[in-house]
Design a protein around this motif. Structure first.
Motif, PDB file in Angstrom:
ATOM      1  N   ASP A  62       0.586  -1.150  -0.031  1.00 57.11           N
ATOM      2  CA  ASP A  62       0.127  -0.261   0.378  1.00 57.11           C
ATOM      3  C   ASP A  62       0.959   1.165  -0.299  1.00 57.11           C
ATOM      4  OD1 ASP A  62      -1.344   2.060   0.427  1.00 57.11           O
ATOM      5  OD2 ASP A  62      -3.023   1.321   1.997  1.00 57.11           O
ATOM      6  N   GLU A  63       1.280   2.404  -1.368  1.00 55.88           N
ATOM      7  CA  GLU A  63       2.295   3.290  -1.375  1.00 55.88           C
ATOM      8  C   GLU A  63       0.903   4.049  -1.499  1.00 55.88           C
ATOM      9  OE1 GLU A  63       5.473   3.246  -1.633  1.00 55.88           O
ATOM     10  OE2 GLU A  63       6.321   1.116  -2.472  1.00 55.88           O
ATOM     11  N   VAL A  64       0.227   4.542  -0.919  1.00 54.01           N
ATOM     12  CA  VAL A  64      -0.480   5.557  -0.796  1.00 54.01           C
ATOM     13  C   VAL A  64      -0.133   6.933  -0.352  1.00 54.01           C
ATOM     14  CG1 VAL A  64      -2.803   7.152   0.198  1.00 54.01           C
ATOM     15  CG2 VAL A  64      -3.008   4.248  -0.472  1.00 54.01           C
ATOM     16  N   GLN A  65       0.394   7.280   0.817  1.00 53.18           N
ATOM     17  CA  GLN A  65       1.737   7.998   0.975  1.00 53.18           C
ATOM     18  C   GLN A  65       2.868   8.256   0.661  1.00 53.18           C
ATOM     19  OE1 GLN A  65       0.594   9.742   4.680  1.00 53.18           O
ATOM     20  NE2 GLN A  65      -1.812   8.837   4.716  1.00 53.18           N
ATOM     21  N   THR A  66       3.022   6.923   0.891  1.00 56.20           N
ATOM     22  CA  THR A  66       4.885   7.069   0.884  1.00 56.20           C
ATOM     23  C   THR A  66       5.271   6.577  -1.148  1.00 56.20           C
ATOM     24  OG1 THR A  66       4.558   4.501   0.524  1.00 56.20           O
ATOM     25  CG2 THR A  66       5.558   5.635   2.096  1.00 56.20           C
ATOM     26  N   GLY A  67       4.186   6.071  -2.356  1.00 56.36           N
ATOM     27  CA  GLY A  67       4.210   6.824  -3.450  1.00 56.36           C
ATOM     28  C   GLY A  67       4.919   8.206  -4.037  1.00 56.36           C
ATOM     29  N   GLY A  68       5.641   8.029  -5.500  1.00 55.86           N
ATOM     30  CA  GLY A  68       5.451   9.512  -5.399  1.00 55.86           C
ATOM     31  C   GLY A  68       7.146  10.197  -5.472  1.00 55.86           C
ATOM     32  N   GLY A  69       7.341   8.904  -4.631  1.00 60.08           N
ATOM     33  CA  GLY A  69       9.148   9.890  -5.231  1.00 60.08           C
ATOM     34  C   GLY A  69       9.672  10.644  -3.636  1.00 60.08           C
ATOM     35  N   CYS A  70       8.060  10.898  -2.564  1.00 65.53           N
ATOM     36  CA  CYS A  70       8.783  11.380  -1.049  1.00 65.53           C
ATOM     37  C   CYS A  70      10.283  10.244  -0.333  1.00 65.53           C
ATOM     38  CB  CYS A  70       7.292  11.844  -0.324  1.00 65.53           C
ATOM     39  SG  CYS A  70       6.436  10.658   0.505  1.00 65.53           S
ATOM     40  N   THR A  71      10.261   9.710  -0.550  1.00 68.42           N
ATOM     41  CA  THR A  71      10.704   8.336   0.694  1.00 68.42           C
ATOM     42  C   THR A  71      12.390   8.758  -0.367  1.00 68.42           C
ATOM     43  OG1 THR A  71      10.486   6.675  -0.517  1.00 68.42           O
ATOM     44  CG2 THR A  71       9.514   7.433   1.122  1.00 68.42           C
ATOM     45  N   GLY A  72      12.365   9.170  -1.274  1.00 70.18           N
ATOM     46  CA  GLY A  72      13.392   9.099  -2.680  1.00 70.18           C
ATOM     47  C   GLY A  72      14.043   8.777  -3.593  1.00 70.18           C
ATOM     48  N   LYS A  73      12.970   7.355  -3.587  1.00 71.82           N
ATOM     49  CA  LYS A  73      12.678   6.472  -4.889  1.00 71.82           C
ATOM     50  C   LYS A  73      11.220   7.383  -5.027  1.00 71.82           C
ATOM     51  CE  LYS A  73      16.369   3.317  -3.516  1.00 71.82           C
ATOM     52  NZ  LYS A  73      17.349   3.152  -4.948  1.00 71.82           N
ATOM     53  N   PHE A  74      10.659   6.225  -6.687  1.00 69.24           N
ATOM     54  CA  PHE A  74       9.114   6.675  -6.951  1.00 69.24           C
ATOM     55  C   PHE A  74       8.373   5.550  -6.161  1.00 69.24           C
ATOM     56  CE2 PHE A  74       5.641   6.411  -9.382  1.00 69.24           C
ATOM     57  CZ  PHE A  74       5.754   8.556  -9.832  1.00 69.24           C
ATOM     58  N   TRP A  75       9.242   4.171  -5.882  1.00 67.98           N
ATOM     59  CA  TRP A  75       8.168   3.847  -4.932  1.00 67.98           C
ATOM     60  C   TRP A  75       9.026   3.628  -3.636  1.00 67.98           C
ATOM     61  CZ3 TRP A  75       3.566   4.311  -6.283  1.00 67.98           C
ATOM     62  CH2 TRP A  75       3.104   4.394  -7.649  1.00 67.98           C
ATOM     63  N   ALA A  76       8.581   3.502  -2.377  1.00 71.33           N
ATOM     64  CA  ALA A  76       9.432   3.080  -0.771  1.00 71.33           C
ATOM     65  C   ALA A  76       9.756   1.816  -1.326  1.00 71.33           C
ATOM     66  CB  ALA A  76       8.463   3.721  -0.178  1.00 71.33           C
ATOM     67  N   HIS A  77       8.608   0.792  -1.588  1.00 73.13           N
ATOM     68  CA  HIS A  77       9.409  -0.361  -1.645  1.00 73.13           C
ATOM     69  C   HIS A  77      10.682  -0.826  -3.289  1.00 73.13           C
ATOM     70  CE1 HIS A  77       7.168  -1.094  -5.337  1.00 73.13           C
ATOM     71  NE2 HIS A  77       7.703  -1.868  -5.946  1.00 73.13           N
ATOM     72  N   GLU A  78      10.813   0.056  -3.630  1.00 69.82           N
ATOM     73  CA  GLU A  78      12.252   0.105  -3.722  1.00 69.82           C
ATOM     74  C   GLU A  78      13.529   0.062  -3.871  1.00 69.82           C
ATOM     75  OE1 GLU A  78      13.174   1.835  -7.995  1.00 69.82           O
ATOM     76  OE2 GLU A  78      10.711   2.769  -6.905  1.00 69.82           O
ATOM     77  N   HIS A  79      13.084   0.598  -1.626  1.00 71.46           N
ATOM     78  CA  HIS A  79      14.443   0.600  -0.828  1.00 71.46           C
ATOM     79  C   HIS A  79      14.885  -0.450  -0.440  1.00 71.46           C
ATOM     80  CE1 HIS A  79      15.019   4.591  -0.304  1.00 71.46           C
ATOM     81  NE2 HIS A  79      13.774   5.117  -0.288  1.00 71.46           N
TER      82      HIS A  79
END
Length: 256
Positions: A62-79
Motif C-alpha cells: 500500500d503506497e498511498v502515502q509513500t509512493g510518488g517519490g517522497c522517500t527518495g525513490k518513486f516507490w518506497a518498496h524499491e528501498h
C-alpha cells in the motif's frame, strides 16, 4: 521489527491453512503512516516477501502515502532490494497530498482479470487524470526530484536529530526516509499544542514575529498517539529545511 513478528505472521498463515482457510495475501505499508509513521527494516520486508512466496500468498504494498517519490525513490518498496517484486501496488487517490492524480494499481500479469471491464466503473479512472499524471512524472524526471527528496530529506532529518539532542524533553524517536520524516512528542497534548503553535495564524499580531509560524508555511500534521510528521512537496529543498529548523528551534526554546 524482529524475527518474532515474522514468525507470528507465518504461524498465523499455517494456523489458517490447518483450518482449511486460505490466506489470500499480505498487505503492508512501507511506512505505517496514520498509525504514527512507524518504520520496519528493509530485511523485515524481504523476509515477509519470502513468507508470502513460500505459502502462495499475494504480497501487496500500500503506497498511498509513500509512493510518488517522497522517500527518495518513486516507490518506497524499491528501498528493500527485493529479488522478486511485489505482486501488486495500491495507489489509492484521496484529496490531499496524493501525488499520483488518479487511483489505481499495477500488478503482475497473473493477477490480471480474466474478462474485460471487470473493474469498469469506480476503478476505471478518468483519462484526463492520466494526462495530468504523465505531466507529473515528466516533471519528476526532468527536475530530478527523487534525488532532491533524498538530499533535502537528509538535511531535514539531520536537523531534527540535532533538535532531539537539544530538546529531548519535547522530541524523541526522530526517524525518516527521504522527506518522509517524523518524531515523537511526550504525549498527545504536547503534540497538539506544538501543531497549533506552528500552524495557527495570529488574529491580531502585535509584532512581525507573531506571524512567523504562519508566514513561514509551517503546516505539520499529527499521526498515531503522539507523533508529528512531515509531508513536504517534492520541490522542498535544503534551504527550506533550514528555514523550518531555525523557526522550529525558536518555538521549542520558548515552548512551555
Amino acid at each position: 521489527m524482529s524475527m518474532v513478528q515474522i514468525r507470528k505472521v507465518e504461524d498465523l498463515i499455517v494456523k489458517y491453512q490447518k483450518k482449511k482457510r486460505t490466506v489470500a495475501g499480505i498487505i503492508v505499508e512501507p511506512i505505517q503512516s496514520e498509525g504514527g509513521d512507524n518504520h520496519a527494516s528493509d530485511d523485515f520486508f524481504r523476509k515477509l516477501r519470502d513468507i508470502s512466496r513460500k505459502h502462495g500468498c499475494a504480497f501487496l504494498v500500500d503506497e498511498v502515502q509513500t509512493g510518488g517519490g517522497c522517500t527518495g525513490k518513486f516507490w518506497a518498496h524499491e528501498h528493500w532490494g527485493l529479488d522478486d517484486p511485489a505482486d501488486g501496488i495500491f495507489i489509492l487517490q484521496t484529496t490531499f497530498r496524493k501525488k499520483m492524480m488518479t487511483g489505481g494499481f499495477f500488478h503482475k500479469e497473473e493477477f490480471g482479470t480474466n474478462a474485460p471491464y471487470r473493474i469498469f466503473n469506480s476503478w476505471l479512472g478518468d483519462p484526463s487524470k492520466n494526462l495530468l499524471l504523465a505531466g507529473v512524472i515528466n516533471v519528476i524526471k526532468r527536475e530530478d526530484l527523487l534525488s532532491n527528496a533524498d538530499h533535502a530529506g537528509k538535511a531535514l532529518l539531520t536537523g531534527l536529530l540535532d533538535l532531539q539532542t537539544w530538546y529531548p524533553q519535547f522530541i524523541s524517536r526522530v526517524r525518516g526516509r527521504g522527506t518522509f520524516c517524523s518524531f515523537d512528542t511526550p504525549d498527545e497534548s504536547i503534540r497538539d499544542k506544538l501543531i497549533l503553535i506552528e500552524t495557527k495564524p495570529v488574529a491580531e499580531p502585535k509584532l512581525l514575529t507573531d506571524l512567523l509560524p504562519f508566514l513561514s508555511g509551517m503546516v505539520l500534521g499529527g499521526c498515531g498517539d503522539k507523533s508529528i510528521r512531515f509531508r513536504p512537496t517534492l520541490v522542498f529543498k535544503d534551504h527550506h529545511a533550514h528555514l523550518f529548523l531555525n523557526i522550529f528551534s525558536d518555538i521549542l526554546a520558548d515552548f512551555k
